[in-house]
Motif scaffolding. Structure first.
Motif, short mmCIF file in Angstrom:
data_model
loop_
_atom_site.label_atom_id
_atom_site.label_comp_id
_atom_site.label_asym_id
_atom_site.label_seq_id
_atom_site.Cartn_x
_atom_site.Cartn_y
_atom_site.Cartn_z
N TYR A 173 0.92 -1.11 0.21
CA TYR A 173 0.67 0.31 0.07
C TYR A 173 0.61 1.39 0.08
O TYR A 173 0.42 2.44 0.81
N MET A 174 1.84 1.42 -0.51
CA MET A 174 2.74 2.47 -0.94
C MET A 174 2.29 2.71 -1.68
O MET A 174 2.38 3.92 -2.86
N GLY A 175 1.79 1.77 -3.11
CA GLY A 175 1.13 1.57 -3.91
C GLY A 175 -0.15 1.63 -3.99
O GLY A 175 -0.73 2.26 -2.61
N HIS A 226 6.00 -11.13 -2.05
CA HIS A 226 5.74 -10.30 -1.27
C HIS A 226 6.68 -9.06 -1.58
O HIS A 226 7.38 -9.78 -2.52
N MET A 227 5.94 -8.01 -1.34
CA MET A 227 6.75 -6.94 -1.33
C MET A 227 8.29 -6.97 -0.84
O MET A 227 8.41 -7.19 0.04
N GLY A 228 9.20 -6.75 -1.93
CA GLY A 228 10.24 -6.32 -1.36
C GLY A 228 11.60 -7.91 -1.35
O GLY A 228 12.10 -7.78 -0.92
N GLY A 249 7.77 1.01 -10.07
CA GLY A 249 6.46 1.25 -9.06
C GLY A 249 7.27 2.40 -7.44
O GLY A 249 7.72 2.52 -7.84
N VAL A 250 6.16 2.71 -6.80
CA VAL A 250 7.47 3.63 -5.75
C VAL A 250 8.24 2.86 -4.82
O VAL A 250 9.32 3.97 -4.55
N CYS A 251 8.13 1.35 -4.92
CA CYS A 251 9.38 0.56 -4.33
C CYS A 251 10.42 0.65 -5.08
O CYS A 251 11.45 -0.24 -5.36
N GLY A 252 10.46 1.41 -7.00
CA GLY A 252 11.25 0.94 -7.65
C GLY A 252 10.95 -0.42 -8.97
O GLY A 252 12.30 -0.27 -9.00
N ALA A 253 9.60 -1.13 -8.52
CA ALA A 253 10.01 -1.89 -8.68
C ALA A 253 9.66 -1.67 -10.48
O ALA A 253 9.26 -0.96 -10.90
N THR A 254 9.96 -2.78 -10.99
CA THR A 254 10.25 -2.42 -12.89
C THR A 254 9.29 -3.75 -13.78
O THR A 254 8.67 -3.97 -13.08
N ALA A 301 6.22 -10.41 -13.78
CA ALA A 301 6.44 -11.91 -13.75
C ALA A 301 5.93 -12.19 -11.73
O ALA A 301 5.88 -13.27 -11.94
N ARG A 302 5.84 -11.00 -11.01
CA ARG A 302 5.74 -11.60 -9.72
C ARG A 302 4.01 -11.84 -9.70
O ARG A 302 3.57 -13.30 -9.19
N ASN A 303 3.37 -11.40 -11.01
CA ASN A 303 2.13 -11.04 -11.17
C ASN A 303 1.78 -12.87 -11.65
O ASN A 303 0.65 -13.86 -11.20
FE1 SF4 Z 1 4.02 -0.82 -6.01
FE2 SF4 Z 1 5.96 -1.52 -5.52
FE3 SF4 Z 1 4.03 -1.54 -3.83
FE4 SF4 Z 1 4.24 -3.21 -5.78
S1 SF4 Z 1 5.69 -3.32 -4.21
S2 SF4 Z 1 2.55 -2.00 -4.66
S3 SF4 Z 1 4.75 -1.77 -7.06
S4 SF4 Z 1 4.89 -0.08 -4.13
#
Ligand code: SF4
Ligand code: BF8
Length: 622
Positions: free
Chosen positions: A50-52, A193-195, A64-69, A75-77
């Motif tokens: 929920y940074m997104g 999971h995130m990160g 994304g906010v965390c830098g994910a491309t 790929a995660r999805n």
């Molecule tokens: Fe956005 Fe990264 Fe959170 Fe996904 S994991 S919702 S790309 S901040």
């Protein structure tokens, strides 16, 4: 939108029109209201934290906010879809294993060990010595062993060792042999999971491991244990489409995936007392028909008629002639509840894992499964006098089902020298150009059933033997492709083979967990010799032209990881990232000798499959 726009199936068209007239909403009405989101569809919408949520453009800059491309997000999805699909098939298998265990211990009335030959074969493949054990003791050991493989932490799941040696070496080298079924699924959820894991190839390699835990694990366990409990399928004639519902009978539809309660319902409807009750309310008898993979399960083993595939579930109720619909898990639309309320149908949820709001829940518990089955039949009978607005489409079609990989061996090789030799020889001499698996769902975003039929007609006309499962099998059956006479549509080589053995050019191999039978068929072809040493060398190809579910992605990925190139229609969940798409549509080849492709047009898909088969033939020098 006109009903013809959705499908060429006349029964479906008639019921779409009926529901429209009667103001009943179905999947065909809802799909017109819902636009797809390009980010979600292409895989680049991330809602993992929920940074997104973040919708990411594939321009090499955006993240994304965390830098994910884009490629990481897609790929995660994709990997989460594999995990969910593998979980669904495997949790189904777990339930079957628990029932097998209870049956072996005499704690599941109505269930027994039906196929001792299969029990022996499975026991041996699990490393259990069957000699000197009675069937119940052996079944208990088998059930306990497979249950242990769900929670196993190290080592390898047993059925992996069924695969050709060379294929096992490929997996060994990549470090993707599943250790335990649940472990790989849990690790997939953890890594996405995130990160955590943010390198797309690394993610997809574990995606393959998770998928293999499904194909050679969960799905294969479900198939094998169901064969032990209910019998290994042999060819059987039956009927398909909404016309199988009977105007003068109590109609009960079983829908979902686990054939456990449905098998007991089939026992219950033979009960003299219940039949007398049915006659007392004016019915001539009790008719059971299936929808989705439950249908395929009881069709394969018992020849029970099939009312339809996934998109016909609401329409079956809309005939006004269904007294009860019994559902358990997977592919059950919530919309069923609303549709059932518009008619006299009582809808039952029966799995401890799944409920629908406002719907009767009568839980299947294997200790008292037969009582639950009888209760459902009783309540269905009570609904019969409340029928109104009845209109049963006339369409029904003959089909032959029951092609387990063991049966294919007998059919082609003969009872006394059952083997895949004749199939291999026919592939080598070119009468059969190759083999295509056409599997998976139906999807209202494409013209339902038509893609399957168009594709399959094209394939058989070009001498490709077609194996079908799941809803694809049901749709092909409705088009008359699963009867021996369909050989007339085949090319001269395939036609000759089909006519010699009296088989259709399209073989129904079962439900979606039975795609594991196709892995075994591919393995048998390799082991028979003459067509390479690995599955990836054999002239075969897989596809799911009308796919929609996460399970389909898990299946596609275990085929690819097993060396079979796979094409999907509709939209494809990596297309939002060029990098990831390049990998799944090509780069994967370097790892496992097979890849995905995306082709929404069925004729173009047939051409791609045929070209792929021809390239494999050329490489083999045949
Ligand atoms: Fe956005 Fe990264 Fe959170 Fe996904 S994991 S919702 S790309 S901040
Ligand atoms: O497992 S083909 S719509 S019914 S997911 Fe569902 Fe797809 Fe049909 Fe069976 Ni498979």
């Amino acid at each position: 939108m006109k009903a013809e726009a959705f499908t060429s199936c006349k029964a479906t068209q008639a019921m779409i029109e009926k529901t429209t007239r009667e103001g009943v909403t179905t999947v065909f009405h809802r799909v017109q209201e819902k636009k797809t989101c390009p980010f979600g569809s292409g895989g680049t919408c991330c809602r993992l934290c929920y940074m997104g949520p973040c919708r990411v453009k594939d321009d090499g800059q955006d993240a994304g906010v965390c830098g994910a491309t884009a490629e990481t997000i897609a790929a995660r999805n994709f990997c989460r879809m594999i995990a969910a699909g593998a979980a669904a098939h495997s949790d189904h298998a777990r339930e079957v294993a628990l029932v097998l265990l209870a049956a072996a211990r005499g704690e599941a009335p109505g269930f027994e060990i039906k196929d001792e030959e299969k029990l022996w074969a499975v026991a041996q493949d699990l490393g259990i010595d069957p000699v000197g054990k009675n069937k119940n003791r052996l079944a208990e050991e088998v059930a306990l062993k497979v249950l242990a493989e769900f929670g196993q932490q190290e080592g390898e799941i047993s059925f992996i060792r069924r695969a050709p040696q060379k294929r096992q070496e490929v997996w060994q080298k990549l470090g993707i042999i599943p250790r335990g079924i649940d472990r790989e699924i849990v690790e997939m959820l953890h890594r996405t999971h995130m990160g955590v894991d943010q390198e797309y190839v690394h993610l997809l390699l574990h995606g393959m491991r998770t998928a293999l835990a499904d194909g050679w694990g969960g799905s294969m366990i479900a198939t094998e244990l169901q064969d032990i409990l209910f019998g290994t399928p042999v060819p059987i004639r039956a009927k398909v489409n909404l016309g199988v519902l009977k105007p003068d009978h109590v109609n009960i539809i079983v829908h979902g995936h686990e054939p456990l309660l449905p098998e007991l319902i089939l026992l219950a409807v033979k009960d003299e007392e219940l039949l007398a009750q049915a006659r007392a309310v004016g019915a001539k008898g009790i008719n059971v028909a299936g929808i989705c993979c439950t249908a395929n399960e009881i069709l394969m083993r018992k020849g029970v008629p099939v009312a339809g595939s996934v998109l016909q579930q609401e329409l079956a109720i809309a005939t006004g002639a269904v007294e009860a619909m019994v559902v358990d898990v997977q592919c059950i639309m919530q919309g069923l509840g609303q549709v059932a309320r518009c008619y006299h149908t009582e809808l039952f949820t029966t799995s401890s894992r799944a409920r629908l709001p406002g719907v009767t829940h009568l839980e299947f518990d294997h200790h008292r499964g037969l009582e639950v089955a009888k209760e459902i039949v009783r309540r269905a009978i009570a609904r019969f006098p409340q029928r109104r607005k009845v209109e049963i489409p006339a369409e029904e079609m003959d089909l032959i089902a029951g092609f387990s990989h063991e049966t294919i061996k007998y059919i082609l090789g003969g009872r006394f020298r059952a083997s895949y030799r004749p199939l291999n020889d026919n592939i080598i001499n070119g009468r059969i150009r190759g083999v295509a698996a056409v599997v998976g769902c139906s999807n209202p975003r494409v013209r339902f059933g038509d893609l399957h039929a168009t594709l399959v007609r094209e394939l058989i006309a070009n001498d490709v033997l077609v194996l079908v499962t799941g809803c694809a099998a049901i749709n092909c059956a409705k088009e008359g492709l699963l009867i021996p006479e369909a050989a007339e549509m085949a090319g001269s080589g395939l036609r000759e083979v089909c006519e010699a053995v009296g088989m259709p050019p399209v073989l129904h191999c079962g439900s979606c967990v039975d795609n594991s039978r196709l892995l075994m068929a591919a393995t048998e072809i390799v082991k028979e010799g003459g067509l390479g040493e690995d599955i990836s060398e054999v002239p075969l190809c897989g596809c799911a032209p009308e796919w929609m579910s996460e399970k389909a992605i898990a299946i596609g990925q275990y085929f690819v990881a097993s060396g079979v190139t796979v094409g999907f229609g509709v939209a494809f969940p990596t297309t939002g990232s060029a990098k990831l798409s390049e990998f799944v549509f090509g780069g994967m080849n370097e790892y496992v000798g097979a890849h995905w492709f995306h082709e929404p047009d069925p004729v173009a898909m047939a051409r791609t499959i045929i070209a792929h088969i021809d390239a494999k033939r050329k490489a083999l020098g045949i």
